[in-house]
Design a protein around this motif. Structure first.
Motif, mmCIF file in Angstrom:
data_model
loop_
_atom_site.group_PDB
_atom_site.id
_atom_site.type_symbol
_atom_site.label_atom_id
_atom_site.label_comp_id
_atom_site.label_asym_id
_atom_site.label_seq_id
_atom_site.Cartn_x
_atom_site.Cartn_y
_atom_site.Cartn_z
ATOM 1 N N GLN A 137 40.569 34.173 35.291
ATOM 2 C CA GLN A 137 39.674 34.681 34.252
ATOM 3 C C GLN A 137 39.132 36.040 34.703
ATOM 4 O OE1 GLN A 137 35.407 33.337 33.370
ATOM 5 N NE2 GLN A 137 36.582 32.187 31.841
ATOM 6 N N VAL A 138 39.298 37.030 33.842
ATOM 7 C CA VAL A 138 38.885 38.401 34.147
ATOM 8 C C VAL A 138 37.838 38.833 33.127
ATOM 9 C CG1 VAL A 138 39.641 40.785 34.478
ATOM 10 C CG2 VAL A 138 41.204 38.897 35.012
ATOM 11 N N THR A 139 36.725 39.354 33.610
ATOM 12 C CA THR A 139 35.663 39.839 32.734
ATOM 13 C C THR A 139 35.475 41.339 32.950
ATOM 14 O OG1 THR A 139 34.533 37.717 32.978
ATOM 15 C CG2 THR A 139 33.262 39.523 32.024
ATOM 16 N N GLY A 140 35.467 42.078 31.837
ATOM 17 C CA GLY A 140 35.139 43.496 31.938
ATOM 18 C C GLY A 140 36.298 44.454 31.818
ATOM 19 N N LEU A 141 37.476 43.984 31.402
ATOM 20 C CA LEU A 141 38.616 44.871 31.199
ATOM 21 C C LEU A 141 38.684 45.352 29.755
ATOM 22 C CD1 LEU A 141 41.753 43.472 33.071
ATOM 23 C CD2 LEU A 141 40.463 45.536 33.574
ATOM 24 N N THR A 142 39.355 46.481 29.549
ATOM 25 C CA THR A 142 39.572 46.975 28.202
ATOM 26 C C THR A 142 40.342 45.932 27.390
ATOM 27 O OG1 THR A 142 40.575 48.773 26.916
ATOM 28 C CG2 THR A 142 41.693 48.128 28.923
ATOM 29 N N PRO A 143 40.025 45.735 26.102
ATOM 30 C CA PRO A 143 40.619 44.645 25.320
ATOM 31 C C PRO A 143 42.138 44.683 25.226
ATOM 32 C CG PRO A 143 38.697 45.544 24.189
ATOM 33 C CD PRO A 143 38.973 46.449 25.354
ATOM 34 N N ASP A 144 42.731 45.875 25.295
ATOM 35 C CA ASP A 144 44.180 45.953 25.122
ATOM 36 C C ASP A 144 44.930 45.936 26.453
ATOM 37 O OD1 ASP A 144 43.504 48.449 26.077
ATOM 38 O OD2 ASP A 144 44.822 49.542 24.713
ATOM 39 N N PHE A 145 44.260 45.553 27.540
ATOM 40 C CA PHE A 145 44.935 45.592 28.835
ATOM 41 C C PHE A 145 46.167 44.696 28.864
ATOM 42 C CE2 PHE A 145 45.813 43.939 33.060
ATOM 43 C CZ PHE A 145 45.951 45.111 33.781
ATOM 44 N N THR A 146 46.031 43.471 28.355
ATOM 45 C CA THR A 146 47.160 42.541 28.445
ATOM 46 C C THR A 146 48.353 43.019 27.627
ATOM 47 O OG1 THR A 146 46.100 41.190 26.739
ATOM 48 C CG2 THR A 146 45.802 40.509 29.022
ATOM 49 N N GLU A 147 48.108 43.676 26.504
ATOM 50 C CA GLU A 147 49.218 44.246 25.731
ATOM 51 C C GLU A 147 49.896 45.365 26.528
ATOM 52 O OE1 GLU A 147 50.066 46.554 21.478
ATOM 53 O OE2 GLU A 147 48.081 45.735 21.928
ATOM 54 N N GLN A 148 49.083 46.196 27.147
ATOM 55 C CA GLN A 148 49.649 47.246 27.987
ATOM 56 C C GLN A 148 50.437 46.649 29.148
ATOM 57 O OE1 GLN A 148 47.519 50.796 29.095
ATOM 58 N NE2 GLN A 148 45.780 50.235 27.781
ATOM 59 N N TRP A 149 49.898 45.566 29.713
ATOM 60 C CA TRP A 149 50.577 44.946 30.852
ATOM 61 C C TRP A 149 51.925 44.359 30.441
ATOM 62 C CZ3 TRP A 149 50.082 45.665 35.745
ATOM 63 C CH2 TRP A 149 50.800 44.848 36.621
ATOM 64 N N HIS A 150 52.025 43.806 29.244
ATOM 65 C CA HIS A 150 53.297 43.265 28.765
ATOM 66 C C HIS A 150 54.368 44.346 28.787
ATOM 67 C CE1 HIS A 150 56.202 41.050 26.325
ATOM 68 N NE2 HIS A 150 56.294 42.130 25.551
ATOM 69 N N HIS A 151 54.048 45.537 28.299
ATOM 70 C CA HIS A 151 55.017 46.634 28.288
ATOM 71 C C HIS A 151 55.302 47.123 29.709
ATOM 72 C CE1 HIS A 151 55.078 46.849 23.951
ATOM 73 N NE2 HIS A 151 53.750 46.923 23.925
ATOM 74 N N ASN A 152 54.280 47.119 30.560
ATOM 75 C CA ASN A 152 54.472 47.537 31.949
ATOM 76 C C ASN A 152 55.436 46.586 32.659
ATOM 77 O OD1 ASN A 152 53.529 49.219 34.337
ATOM 78 N ND2 ASN A 152 52.945 47.183 35.040
ATOM 79 N N HIS A 153 55.222 45.276 32.474
ATOM 80 C CA HIS A 153 56.091 44.281 33.097
ATOM 81 C C HIS A 153 57.526 44.409 32.585
ATOM 82 C CE1 HIS A 153 57.549 40.466 34.658
ATOM 83 N NE2 HIS A 153 57.902 40.114 33.443
ATOM 84 N N ALA A 154 57.677 44.687 31.289
ATOM 85 C CA ALA A 154 59.007 44.803 30.687
ATOM 86 C C ALA A 154 59.768 46.027 31.192
ATOM 87 C CB ALA A 154 58.892 44.856 29.163
ATOM 88 N N SER A 155 59.062 46.975 31.803
ATOM 89 C CA SER A 155 59.697 48.198 32.303
ATOM 90 C C SER A 155 60.317 48.017 33.684
ATOM 91 C CB SER A 155 58.667 49.338 32.376
ATOM 92 O OG SER A 155 58.165 49.654 31.102
ATOM 93 N N PHE A 156 60.148 46.836 34.297
ATOM 94 C CA PHE A 156 60.658 46.595 35.642
ATOM 95 C C PHE A 156 62.131 47.019 35.761
ATOM 96 C CE2 PHE A 156 62.638 44.015 38.908
ATOM 97 C CZ PHE A 156 61.767 44.201 39.974
ATOM 98 N N PRO A 157 62.535 47.705 36.857
ATOM 99 C CA PRO A 157 61.792 47.917 38.114
ATOM 100 C C PRO A 157 60.791 49.075 38.064
ATOM 101 C CG PRO A 157 63.936 48.909 38.296
ATOM 102 C CD PRO A 157 63.911 48.204 36.955
ATOM 103 N N ARG A 158 60.768 49.820 36.961
ATOM 104 C CA ARG A 158 59.726 50.842 36.829
ATOM 105 C C ARG A 158 58.399 50.165 36.469
ATOM 106 N NH1 ARG A 158 60.223 53.787 32.624
ATOM 107 N NH2 ARG A 158 61.579 52.315 31.543
ATOM 108 N N GLY A 159 57.325 50.913 36.539
ATOM 109 C CA GLY A 159 56.014 50.364 36.175
ATOM 110 C C GLY A 159 54.992 50.537 37.281
ATOM 111 N N VAL A 160 53.737 50.365 36.923
ATOM 112 C CA VAL A 160 52.649 50.516 37.899
ATOM 113 C C VAL A 160 52.253 49.153 38.459
ATOM 114 C CG1 VAL A 160 51.771 52.565 36.714
ATOM 115 C CG2 VAL A 160 50.796 50.326 36.174
ATOM 116 N N ASP A 161 51.693 49.171 39.644
ATOM 117 C CA ASP A 161 51.062 47.998 40.238
ATOM 118 C C ASP A 161 49.556 48.184 40.128
ATOM 119 O OD1 ASP A 161 53.537 46.856 41.069
ATOM 120 O OD2 ASP A 161 53.548 48.209 42.792
ATOM 121 N N VAL A 162 48.820 47.074 39.990
ATOM 122 C CA VAL A 162 47.382 47.147 39.736
ATOM 123 C C VAL A 162 46.614 46.281 40.729
ATOM 124 C CG1 VAL A 162 45.588 46.418 38.089
ATOM 125 C CG2 VAL A 162 47.548 47.763 37.287
#
Length: 205
Positions: free
Chosen positions: A157-182
């Motif tokens: 459970q994460v409190t205090g992140l921007t509301p669209d973080f998980t949507e952004q993360w979905h696209h980041n994960h789909a870019s593998f092997p490219r993408g950022v680590d957090v």
């Protein structure tokens, strides 16, 4: 950096080698076990601004060859000269030019897809993003995580992140092997989210 900046800079790690190694181990453990909070060693004098865990992480990971982007609350604080003095890092004004991105609690997160994503041939040339949060609770309903380093699934459970973080993360994960680590931080703990981690469902606090 001017003389006035230097007058207010506190020391770094109490023992530079041991302190840096302890932070690196915590960061490695966090990335090896995604979604699990680890206590961040903070055996160092810290700037007045920024969460202690995030500041210690930056102190342990940055060096003179790294470029750092700071969100507005940090860029205008003592955190910038403190990191420049102790690590020699370069502070940049464009997030997409940075190796590391540090986002203060309450500041807007740059779009993950706009950061350095590396390439298929050189995925290690991507950015690492450190994001401050209000709270991180493992094994509590919120996110369901799967991927390398997670047996079956893990809840966070994460409190205090921007509301669209998980949507952004979905696209980041789909870019593998490219993408950022957090890295997500609280004042005392850090959670790793390598790009290989999937967020299956979201109930954000």
């Amino acid at each position: 950096m001017n003389a006035q900046d230097l007058q207010h800079i506190e020391a770094g790690f109490s023992h530079e080698a041991l302190g840096s190694q302890a932070v690196f181990r915590a960061a490695l453990d966090a990335l090896s076990h995604p979604g699990r909070p680890f206590q961040m060693p903070t055996d160092c004098a810290l700037p007045l601004h920024g969460q202690p865990a995030a500041a210690a992480l930056m102190l342990g990971l940055l060096d003179a060859d790294t470029r750092l982007w700071l969100s507005p609350a940090l860029a205008q604080s003592d955190a910038a000269p403190w990191l420049r003095f102790h690590t020699g890092c370069q502070i940049v004004t464009e997030a997409n030019d940075a190796h590391f991105v540090w986002v203060a609690l309450g500041n807007e997160l740059p779009a993950l897809h706009s950061l350095r994503l590396g390439s298929d041939a050189y995925p290690d040339q991507s950015a690492t993003c450190v994001i401050e949060t209000l709270a991180l609770h493992a094994d509590v309903a919120g996110w369901t995580l799967q991927g390398p380093g997670i047996q079956d699934q893990h809840h966070l459970q994460v409190t205090g992140l921007t509301p669209d973080f998980t949507e952004q993360w979905h696209h980041n994960h789909a870019s593998f092997p490219r993408g950022v680590d957090v890295f997500l931080t609280t004042p005392t703990h850090v959670v790793g989210l390598p790009r290989t981690t999937r967020i299956l469902n979201t109930q954000e606090a």
